[in-house]
Design a protein around this motif. Sequence first.
Motif, PDB file in Angstrom:
ATOM      1  N   GLY A  70       0.794  -1.217   0.000  1.00 28.49           N
ATOM      2  CA  GLY A  70       0.000   0.000   0.000  1.00 28.49           C
ATOM      3  C   GLY A  70       0.826   1.265   0.000  1.00 28.49           C
ATOM      4  N   THR A  71       2.101   1.124   0.373  1.00 28.91           N
ATOM      5  CA  THR A  71       2.962   2.307   0.414  1.00 28.91           C
ATOM      6  C   THR A  71       3.997   2.308  -0.699  1.00 28.91           C
ATOM      7  OG1 THR A  71       4.436   1.200   1.970  1.00 28.91           O
ATOM      8  CG2 THR A  71       2.712   2.588   2.908  1.00 28.91           C
ATOM      9  N   ASP A  72       4.157   1.159  -1.374  1.00 28.62           N
ATOM     10  CA  ASP A  72       5.168   1.122  -2.437  1.00 28.62           C
ATOM     11  C   ASP A  72       4.590   1.704  -3.716  1.00 28.62           C
ATOM     12  OD1 ASP A  72       4.591  -1.106  -0.860  1.00 28.62           O
ATOM     13  OD2 ASP A  72       5.367  -2.543  -2.254  1.00 28.62           O
ATOM     14  N   ASP A  73       5.418   2.382  -4.414  1.00 24.80           N
ATOM     15  CA  ASP A  73       5.036   2.982  -5.679  1.00 24.80           C
ATOM     16  C   ASP A  73       6.131   2.664  -6.687  1.00 24.80           C
ATOM     17  OD1 ASP A  73       3.523   4.391  -7.468  1.00 24.80           O
ATOM     18  OD2 ASP A  73       4.167   6.368  -6.768  1.00 24.80           O
ATOM     19  N   PRO A  74       6.027   1.512  -7.376  1.00 27.13           N
ATOM     20  CA  PRO A  74       7.084   1.124  -8.312  1.00 27.13           C
ATOM     21  C   PRO A  74       7.244   2.153  -9.426  1.00 27.13           C
ATOM     22  CG  PRO A  74       5.549  -0.686  -7.955  1.00 27.13           C
ATOM     23  CD  PRO A  74       4.951   0.530  -7.325  1.00 27.13           C
ATOM     24  N   PRO A  75       8.481   2.409  -9.838  1.00 22.92           N
ATOM     25  CA  PRO A  75       8.718   3.360 -10.926  1.00 22.92           C
ATOM     26  C   PRO A  75       8.142   2.858 -12.253  1.00 22.92           C
ATOM     27  CG  PRO A  75      10.767   2.795  -9.779  1.00 22.92           C
ATOM     28  CD  PRO A  75       9.709   1.881  -9.271  1.00 22.92           C
ATOM     29  N   GLU A  76       7.710   3.773 -13.079  1.00 24.46           N
ATOM     30  CA  GLU A  76       7.204   3.437 -14.412  1.00 24.46           C
ATOM     31  C   GLU A  76       8.336   3.024 -15.350  1.00 24.46           C
ATOM     32  OE1 GLU A  76       4.098   3.248 -15.757  1.00 24.46           O
ATOM     33  OE2 GLU A  76       3.260   3.577 -13.761  1.00 24.46           O
ATOM     34  N   ASP A  77       9.458   3.739 -15.303  1.00 25.74           N
ATOM     35  CA  ASP A  77      10.593   3.439 -16.186  1.00 25.74           C
ATOM     36  C   ASP A  77      11.072   2.015 -15.912  1.00 25.74           C
ATOM     37  OD1 ASP A  77      12.946   4.477 -17.967  1.00 25.74           O
ATOM     38  OD2 ASP A  77      13.884   3.452 -16.251  1.00 25.74           O
ATOM     39  N   ILE A  78      11.195   1.221 -16.981  1.00 24.21           N
ATOM     40  CA  ILE A  78      11.501  -0.200 -16.825  1.00 24.21           C
ATOM     41  C   ILE A  78      12.866  -0.444 -16.191  1.00 24.21           C
ATOM     42  CG2 ILE A  78      12.477  -0.675 -19.118  1.00 24.21           C
ATOM     43  CD1 ILE A  78      10.523  -3.154 -19.077  1.00 24.21           C
ATOM     44  N   GLY A  79      13.860   0.339 -16.529  1.00 21.15           N
ATOM     45  CA  GLY A  79      15.179   0.186 -15.914  1.00 21.15           C
ATOM     46  C   GLY A  79      15.153   0.553 -14.441  1.00 21.15           C
ATOM     47  N   ASP A  80      14.508   1.675 -14.129  1.00 19.21           N
ATOM     48  CA  ASP A  80      14.370   2.089 -12.727  1.00 19.21           C
ATOM     49  C   ASP A  80      13.573   1.058 -11.939  1.00 19.21           C
ATOM     50  OD1 ASP A  80      15.769   4.402 -13.301  1.00 19.21           O
ATOM     51  OD2 ASP A  80      13.963   5.666 -13.411  1.00 19.21           O
ATOM     52  N   ARG A  81      12.552   0.463 -12.569  1.00 19.48           N
ATOM     53  CA  ARG A  81      11.735  -0.542 -11.886  1.00 19.48           C
ATOM     54  C   ARG A  81      12.541  -1.820 -11.636  1.00 19.48           C
ATOM     55  NH1 ARG A  81       7.625  -0.488 -14.867  1.00 19.48           N
ATOM     56  NH2 ARG A  81       7.711  -2.525 -15.856  1.00 19.48           N
ATOM     57  N   THR A  82      13.447  -2.164 -12.546  1.00 23.33           N
ATOM     58  CA  THR A  82      14.308  -3.327 -12.331  1.00 23.33           C
ATOM     59  C   THR A  82      15.181  -3.106 -11.097  1.00 23.33           C
ATOM     60  OG1 THR A  82      14.333  -3.864 -14.686  1.00 23.33           O
ATOM     61  CG2 THR A  82      16.103  -4.794 -13.344  1.00 23.33           C
ATOM     62  N   VAL A  83      15.811  -1.934 -11.025  1.00 18.97           N
ATOM     63  CA  VAL A  83      16.642  -1.607  -9.860  1.00 18.97           C
ATOM     64  C   VAL A  83      15.787  -1.610  -8.590  1.00 18.97           C
ATOM     65  CG1 VAL A  83      18.038   0.206  -8.779  1.00 18.97           C
ATOM     66  CG2 VAL A  83      18.328  -0.321 -11.218  1.00 18.97           C
ATOM     67  N   TRP A  84      14.615  -1.004  -8.649  1.00 23.03           N
ATOM     68  CA  TRP A  84      13.708  -0.931  -7.508  1.00 23.03           C
ATOM     69  C   TRP A  84      13.302  -2.345  -7.068  1.00 23.03           C
ATOM     70  CZ3 TRP A  84       8.620  -2.444  -6.757  1.00 23.03           C
ATOM     71  CH2 TRP A  84       7.967  -1.901  -5.649  1.00 23.03           C
ATOM     72  N   THR A  85      12.975  -3.219  -8.035  1.00 18.55           N
ATOM     73  CA  THR A  85      12.559  -4.591  -7.733  1.00 18.55           C
ATOM     74  C   THR A  85      13.641  -5.324  -6.952  1.00 18.55           C
ATOM     75  OG1 THR A  85      11.101  -4.713  -9.648  1.00 18.55           O
ATOM     76  CG2 THR A  85      11.872  -6.805  -8.756  1.00 18.55           C
ATOM     77  N   PHE A  86      14.895  -5.175  -7.379  1.00 13.69           N
ATOM     78  CA  PHE A  86      15.991  -5.878  -6.706  1.00 13.69           C
ATOM     79  C   PHE A  86      16.423  -5.208  -5.410  1.00 13.69           C
ATOM     80  CE2 PHE A  86      16.319  -8.040 -10.778  1.00 13.69           C
ATOM     81  CZ  PHE A  86      16.543  -9.339 -10.360  1.00 13.69           C
ATOM     82  N   SER A  87      15.727  -4.152  -5.003  1.00 12.58           N
ATOM     83  CA  SER A  87      16.009  -3.535  -3.701  1.00 12.58           C
ATOM     84  C   SER A  87      14.878  -3.793  -2.706  1.00 12.58           C
ATOM     85  CB  SER A  87      16.233  -2.029  -3.858  1.00 12.58           C
ATOM     86  OG  SER A  87      15.036  -1.380  -4.235  1.00 12.58           O
ATOM     87  N   GLN A  88      13.865  -4.543  -3.115  1.00 12.62           N
ATOM     88  CA  GLN A  88      12.719  -4.831  -2.260  1.00 12.62           C
ATOM     89  C   GLN A  88      13.008  -6.002  -1.330  1.00 12.62           C
ATOM     90  OE1 GLN A  88       9.959  -2.653  -2.386  1.00 12.62           O
ATOM     91  NE2 GLN A  88      11.644  -1.724  -3.524  1.00 12.62           N
TER      92      GLN A  88
END
Length: 179
Positions: A70-88
Amino acid sequence: MAFNTERYPGVAENVSDRTAGFTLNHCMMRIKDPERSLAFYTNIFGMRVLRRLDFAELNFSLYFLNCPAGTDDPPEDIGDRTVWTFSQRGLLELTHNWGSEDDPDVAYHDGNSEPQGFGHICISVPDLDDAVAWFDDNEVPFIKRPEQGKLPDVAFVRDPDGYWIEIVEAARLPGLGRG
């Protein structure tokens, strides 16, 4: 003094500062049919797919899922979202080896039949009774219902590949394991 860790033989009393920031990111399970497994995890558990990574040269795809907080807001940019995913924390990675869905001989070991190994993943739910009713409504196969066996208030269901999923309501477990 603040709680740090329970102490048992083999547990390090002091951890190295060099491990600061280490995070358990994901647990991987192989799946036979991504459409079937994605339908199960997104429909039954409300998970969302954060990222799919395809490795054409190796003939497999990875799907990274989580239960939204409910508090996470994944980035739209696919590269940024990849980095974000691997930091979760606490993601489920489903690995699909291409063609396995069409091969009748492909079946993955659930880890609970002999020889035992991997056991299960666990999903914490806000209301166990409601979750059990939801699973029943959706014909999710139970391995163990909360009222069965020696572990009350703990359920186990089976996913499409036979993996076990433990279902708990944290508020019901303060006495768990106290003998």
